[in-house]
Motif scaffolding. Structure first.
Motif, PDB file in Angstrom:
ATOM      1  N   UNK A 186      28.812 -80.684 -13.873  1.00  0.00           N
ATOM      2  CA  UNK A 186      27.904 -80.569 -15.018  1.00  0.00           C
ATOM      3  C   UNK A 186      28.255 -79.309 -15.811  1.00  0.00           C
ATOM      4  N   UNK A 187      27.973 -79.339 -17.105  1.00  0.00           N
ATOM      5  CA  UNK A 187      28.449 -78.275 -17.989  1.00  0.00           C
ATOM      6  C   UNK A 187      27.907 -76.907 -17.590  1.00  0.00           C
ATOM      7  N   UNK A 188      26.626 -76.821 -17.216  1.00  0.00           N
ATOM      8  CA  UNK A 188      26.055 -75.534 -16.837  1.00  0.00           C
ATOM      9  C   UNK A 188      26.737 -74.909 -15.637  1.00  0.00           C
ATOM     10  N   UNK A 189      26.819 -75.621 -14.504  1.00  0.00           N
ATOM     11  CA  UNK A 189      27.526 -75.054 -13.349  1.00  0.00           C
ATOM     12  C   UNK A 189      28.983 -74.718 -13.624  1.00  0.00           C
ATOM     13  N   UNK A 190      29.673 -75.546 -14.416  1.00  0.00           N
ATOM     14  CA  UNK A 190      31.067 -75.228 -14.753  1.00  0.00           C
ATOM     15  C   UNK A 190      31.136 -73.904 -15.511  1.00  0.00           C
ATOM     16  N   UNK A 191      30.227 -73.706 -16.461  1.00  0.00           N
ATOM     17  CA  UNK A 191      30.184 -72.461 -17.224  1.00  0.00           C
ATOM     18  C   UNK A 191      29.911 -71.269 -16.308  1.00  0.00           C
ATOM     19  N   UNK A 192      28.899 -71.379 -15.468  1.00  0.00           N
ATOM     20  CA  UNK A 192      28.520 -70.251 -14.609  1.00  0.00           C
ATOM     21  C   UNK A 192      29.591 -69.948 -13.565  1.00  0.00           C
ATOM     22  N   UNK A 193      30.248 -70.983 -13.037  1.00  0.00           N
ATOM     23  CA  UNK A 193      31.325 -70.717 -12.084  1.00  0.00           C
ATOM     24  C   UNK A 193      32.464 -69.974 -12.760  1.00  0.00           C
ATOM     25  N   UNK A 194      32.810 -70.390 -13.972  1.00  0.00           N
ATOM     26  CA  UNK A 194      33.854 -69.681 -14.705  1.00  0.00           C
ATOM     27  C   UNK A 194      33.473 -68.237 -14.961  1.00  0.00           C
ATOM     28  N   UNK A 195      32.220 -68.005 -15.347  1.00  0.00           N
ATOM     29  CA  UNK A 195      31.733 -66.662 -15.627  1.00  0.00           C
ATOM     30  C   UNK A 195      31.781 -65.799 -14.374  1.00  0.00           C
TER      31      UNK A 195
END
Length: 279
Positions: free
Chosen positions: A21-30
């Motif tokens: 999901x877009x949120x977890x992908x963003x936070x993992x990258x961060x």
């Protein structure tokens, strides 16, 4: 302990596919970018700027590989149209890019100024102490030529190293753009009464249009490179599956090239005008 559990929620768990999901992908990258920067500086201070990017790529390789598997299953097993699946893949990769970009930008703002050049020596280059108004933008031909070289390198990396090459190029570009514009905001002599943060936000208004378009273009061409590599490895030359794969690769690559032309025009023509209007 609760904070550690929160962090681990966004990490890949053994035996379980990563949350795409877009949120977890963003936070993992961060988070992985922040961890990579810190670990690289503590363990390899002389080459922290490069090792940090490699750690980000290592940390996100499985996630990107799973994204590609999801795309393949949607198109080849479930018979879904290729373009919606490819748009979903590109969007997920863009969320990863934004997460890494913001992490590098925030770290550049919060670490002591005298350590920025040491931590991010490869990214900073000669941008320190310069106003954004002093940055020289080349004409359209020069910008397009430079961007096409970057695109070609990304395409070759994706063919040779597949998802590993894709995420490495993505992480490197995100690190450079995140560091450079945050560092300009910190070190520019003309930040004015609004301070560094407002200067950075104004810079993003001027730069983001072409930055995001370039990112989309590089991501699309990297996707095409991965697909081409897998197509050559899996299917027999001349088979219907091979021909269909080549058509998909060509279509994605041409769209990426078209987006890059638009991005280059925005960089050469629109970005300088926006900078003159706001600074």
């Amino acid at each position: 302990m609760a904070n550690l559990q929160t962090v681990m929620f966004f990490m890949d768990k053994d035996g379980m596919p990563p949350d795409l999901r877009k949120g977890p992908v963003f936070f993992r990258g961060f988070l992985m970018a922040a961890f990579g920067i810190g670990a690289a500086y503590l363990l390899f201070p002389a080459e922290a700027s490069m090792i940090g990017v490699f750690l980000v790529a290592l940390g996100q390789a499985r996630t990107v590989h799973t994204m590609l598997d999801r795309n393949r299953d949607a198109v080849w097993q479930k018979g879904q149209p290729a373009w919606p699946a490819n748009v979903q893949l590109a969007t997920s990769l863009m969320m990863l890019f934004v997460g890494v970009f913001l992490s590098y930008a925030i770290v550049t703002f919060v670490v002591p100024a005298d350590r920025v050049a040491a931590i991010f020596s490869r990214q900073v280059g000669g941008f320190g102490g310069r106003s954004l108004t002093e940055v020289q933008f080349d004409d359209l031909g020069a910008v397009l030529g430079h961007n096409m070289v970057v695109m070609l390198v990304g395409f070759l990396f994706a063919i040779l190293y597949r998802h590993g090459g894709m995420v490495l190029v993505l992480a490197w570009n995100a690190s450079v753009w995140g560091v450079v514009f945050a560092w300009i905001a910190r070190s520019a002599p003309d930040t004015g009464a609004g301070g560094e943060i407002l200067y950075f936000l104004k810079s993003m208004i001027a730069i983001l249009p072409h930055l995001l378009l370039e990112s989309v273009a590089y991501i699309l061409v990297a996707i095409a490179g991965v697909f081409l590599s897998k197509n050559m490895a899996i299917y027999k030359w001349g088979s219907s599956h091979f021909s269909r794969g080549l058509r998909d690769v060509a279509g994605i690559g041409l769209v990426g090239l078209a987006v890059l032309v638009v991005a280059s025009a925005v960089e050469a023509l629109v970005a300088p005008a926006l900078i003159r209007a706001m600074f």
